[in-house]
Design an enzyme around this catalytic site. Structure first.
Site, PDB file in Angstrom:
ATOM      1  N   HIS A  96       0.816  -1.223   0.000  1.00 53.76           N
ATOM      2  CA  HIS A  96       0.000   0.000   0.000  1.00 53.76           C
ATOM      3  C   HIS A  96       0.852   1.276   0.000  1.00 53.76           C
ATOM      4  O   HIS A  96       0.361   2.343  -0.325  1.00 53.76           O
ATOM      5  CB  HIS A  96      -1.028  -0.008   1.138  1.00 53.76           C
ATOM      6  CG  HIS A  96      -0.485   0.345   2.486  1.00 53.76           C
ATOM      7  ND1 HIS A  96       0.187  -0.539   3.272  1.00 53.76           N
ATOM      8  CD2 HIS A  96      -0.521   1.490   3.188  1.00 53.76           C
ATOM      9  CE1 HIS A  96       0.537   0.044   4.388  1.00 53.76           C
ATOM     10  NE2 HIS A  96       0.121   1.298   4.381  1.00 53.76           N
ATOM     11  N   GLU A 140       6.466   5.228  13.634  1.00 54.28           N
ATOM     12  CA  GLU A 140       5.063   5.127  14.074  1.00 54.28           C
ATOM     13  C   GLU A 140       4.983   5.323  15.576  1.00 54.28           C
ATOM     14  O   GLU A 140       5.934   5.010  16.297  1.00 54.28           O
ATOM     15  CB  GLU A 140       4.511   3.751  13.704  1.00 54.28           C
ATOM     16  CG  GLU A 140       4.498   3.479  12.228  1.00 54.28           C
ATOM     17  CD  GLU A 140       3.830   2.150  11.921  1.00 54.28           C
ATOM     18  OE1 GLU A 140       2.619   2.136  11.675  1.00 54.28           O
ATOM     19  OE2 GLU A 140       4.521   1.120  11.950  1.00 54.28           O
ATOM     20  N   HIS A 199       7.738  -2.164   2.335  1.00 56.70           N
ATOM     21  CA  HIS A 199       7.489  -0.722   2.197  1.00 56.70           C
ATOM     22  C   HIS A 199       8.774   0.098   2.017  1.00 56.70           C
ATOM     23  O   HIS A 199       8.887   0.908   1.104  1.00 56.70           O
ATOM     24  CB  HIS A 199       6.725  -0.185   3.410  1.00 56.70           C
ATOM     25  CG  HIS A 199       5.428  -0.900   3.683  1.00 56.70           C
ATOM     26  ND1 HIS A 199       4.653  -1.413   2.683  1.00 56.70           N
ATOM     27  CD2 HIS A 199       4.764  -1.168   4.836  1.00 56.70           C
ATOM     28  CE1 HIS A 199       3.567  -1.972   3.221  1.00 56.70           C
ATOM     29  NE2 HIS A 199       3.622  -1.838   4.521  1.00 56.70           N
TER      30      HIS A 199
HETATM   31  C1  BG6 Z   1       1.465  -2.241   7.456  1.00 60.72           C
HETATM   32  C2  BG6 Z   1       2.203  -2.895   8.594  1.00 60.72           C
HETATM   33  O1  BG6 Z   1       1.781  -2.876   6.236  1.00 60.72           O
HETATM   34  O2  BG6 Z   1       1.810  -0.864   7.383  1.00 60.72           O
HETATM   35  C3  BG6 Z   1       1.888  -2.180   9.890  1.00 60.72           C
HETATM   36  O3  BG6 Z   1       1.835  -4.251   8.688  1.00 60.72           O
HETATM   37  C4  BG6 Z   1       2.142  -0.700   9.776  1.00 60.72           C
HETATM   38  O4  BG6 Z   1       2.654  -2.723  10.970  1.00 60.72           O
HETATM   39  C5  BG6 Z   1       1.466  -0.119   8.547  1.00 60.72           C
HETATM   40  O5  BG6 Z   1       1.641  -0.077  10.946  1.00 60.72           O
HETATM   41  C6  BG6 Z   1       1.888   1.314   8.324  1.00 60.72           C
HETATM   42  O6  BG6 Z   1       1.123   1.872   7.289  1.00 60.72           O
HETATM   43  P1  BG6 Z   1       0.816   3.436   7.253  1.00 60.72           P
HETATM   44  O7  BG6 Z   1       0.093   3.615   5.951  1.00 60.72           O
HETATM   45  O8  BG6 Z   1      -0.022   3.751   8.446  1.00 60.72           O
HETATM   46  O9  BG6 Z   1       2.138   4.131   7.287  1.00 60.72           O
END
Ligand code: BG6
Length: 489
Positions: free
Chosen positions: A178, A216, A240
């Protein structure tokens, strides 16, 4: 500037795992927002499928609740929600058995775009793929969407790819990361390849180093069991952060086309060097207990595993062995329960080759910061003369651009990553999805790193929640004469 809505063809989207967390939080609210934006054709249909016994009405209630909880109040319109849920249907299904498949066959049309979202455990991918064919539901152009984790090492990723390939061609498989759906992440490509300004400097001759930070504030509470088996390396870096690194480091593709872009990303992954143990710092957030028995859980409590050696934080120095990047390290870090929620890429340029100023007082490096979240935008730090009669004193100032300010409504009303990616699936555009060989190459790089600390039995360093992570991570940069940017919103 209001974002343009590109129409898509009529479709049937089947969501397996439709009652699960991802569907409720992201997929269904995202589809509602696309519907509101006018991007859903009149006869598009969304079919939920899951193990729970439920009828259409029950599913519609679940979706209404999800919209209430996860869609901004300003976008919740009773009439629109009614109209959206009228497109929904539900089939209780047994992924590994025969129950429900006949009913699904009755619902899914053959003459429209078919998309099947596998929002289920990877162990069910094979069974779903097989049954979609044995029951003659999927047509030859049907698309399937699969979520991470795509394997937990090279062997499992290869096995998953092989299972899917038995039933679907690579052009039909959409592996979601994503992060690739985030507006600013795509902007990385626009900034690099639609401007002449940066590209000539985009190499080790002019760039000192790159920092990629995904910090985070949340912990892993609620998904401790999954996370304990995964850790920050598998959960964030292998996918990511790797994708971010690829978009910064890749060569210009000959065209903005799915395979051209993915070919270039793959070359970067293959050029990544093994990371020695000394270039990695792993951390685990600590909890604390007060004397009255209250307190904050640490990773050990969240994972419900007193002997866990899994990392909730990782920092590392990655090197890319090719002509463009040899000698320019990429420092990556990501962690839970840190000081602030912030994701950014910072590109630090080298010193000018020669200073014409006697005492270059106040001089600092040029830095280009690309902010992914929050406050998406870009900031280029440049040197100017400090105003006033005090001689030639230099001062660094930011050329700051936030999308919200620069683009008005179009900059604030940014679609969530998931809604954009789902619409790409319907359009048949694979550019922002990972190809099978890319995922395998990423595991090929990650496997020896993980095996290294598992074999040595390394234990992550503890760090207090609300900080920037373990102390040792500072050293990773200090010993190279560099420092991390502060983690702040
Ligand atoms: C997910 C992870 O793919 O991405 C999570 O499994 C993480 O652990 C999340 O918190 C972070 O996504 P975003 O879009 O909130 O930065």
């Amino acid at each position: 500037m209001v974002s343009r809505v590109i129409p898509v063809d009529e479709f049937d989207l089947v969501i397996f795992g439709a009652t699960g967390d991802l569907a409720r939080r992201k997929i269904l609210p995202g589809l509602y927002r696309r519907f509101l934006a006018g991007q859903m054709p009149e006869n598009a249909r969304i079919i939920g499928a899951a193990r729970s016994e439920m009828d259409d009405a029950g599913f519609k209630t679940l979706v209404r609740e999800a919209i209430d909880e996860f869609v901004d109040k300003s976008k919740r319109d009773a009439e629109q929600i009614d109209s959206f849920v009228s497109r929904l249907a539900y089939v209780p299904i047994d992924a590994t058995g025969e129950g429900g498949w006949d009913s699904l066959k009755q619902l899914v049309r053959q003459d429209v775009v078919q998309a099947f979202y596998f929002s289920v455990a990877p162990s069910l991918f094979g069974a779903l793929a097989e049954r979609l064919h044995s029951n003659n539901i999927a047509n030859s152009l049907a698309r399937i969407v699969v979520e991470k984790p795509f394997g937990r090492d090279l062997a499992t990723a290869k096995a998953l790819n092989a299972t899917l390939a038995e039933h679907f061609h690579e052009t039909q498989i959409y592996r979601i990361d994503h992060y690739l759906g985030k507006e600013t992440v795509q902007n990385l490509m626009a900034v690099r390849f639609a401007n002449i300004l940066f590209e000539p400097l985009w190499n080790s001759q002019y760039i000192d180093h790159v920092q990629i930070t995904v910090a985070e504030t949340v912990g892993v509470g609620g998904r401790g069991a999954y996370y304990d088996r995964s850790g920050a390396m598998r959960d964030m870096v292998q996918n990511h952060l790797m994708q971010l690194l690829c978009l910064i480091a890749m060569e210009p593709p000959y065209h903005f086309d799915p395979n051209a872009v993915r070919d270039e990303k793959l070359k970067v992954i293959r050029a990544l060097q093994p990371v020695p143990a000394d270039d990695i710092v792993r951390g685990q957030y600590l909890g604390h207990k007060r004397s009255d028995g209250t307190g904050v859980p640490g990773f050990v409590e969240d994972a419900e595993n007193p002997t866990t050696k899994t990392e909730s934080y990782i920092a590392m120095k990655a090197e890319i062995a090719n002509w463009r990047w040899k000698g320019t390290p990429f420092y990556l870090r990501t962690g839970k329960k840190l000081r602030a929620r912030t994701s950014e890429i910072a590109i630090t340029f080298k010193e000018p080759p020669h200073s014409i100023f006697d005492a270059a007082e106040g001089w600092r490096e040029n830095v280009l910061v690309i902010r992914l979240q929050p406050n998406e935008g870009m900031n280029l730090k440049v040197m100017i003369k400090e105003p006033g009669p005090g001689g030639m004193r230099l001062v660094q100032v930011p050329l700051d651009m936030s999308f919200a300010e620069a683009l008005g409504e179009g900059g604030t009303d940014i679609p969530d990553a998931y809604e954009r990616l789902i619409m790409d699936v319907i359009r048949g555009d694979q550019t922002l999805f990972m190809r099978g060989d890319e995922v395998e190459a990423a595991w090929e790089w990650a496997d020896p790193i993980i095996n290294g600390w598992e074999t040595r039995g390394d234990k992550p360093q503890g760090y207090d929640a609300g900080t920037s992570g373990p102390e040792d991570a500072l050293m990773l940069m200090h010993r190279d004469g560099r420092r991390w940017r502060e983690i702040k919103e």
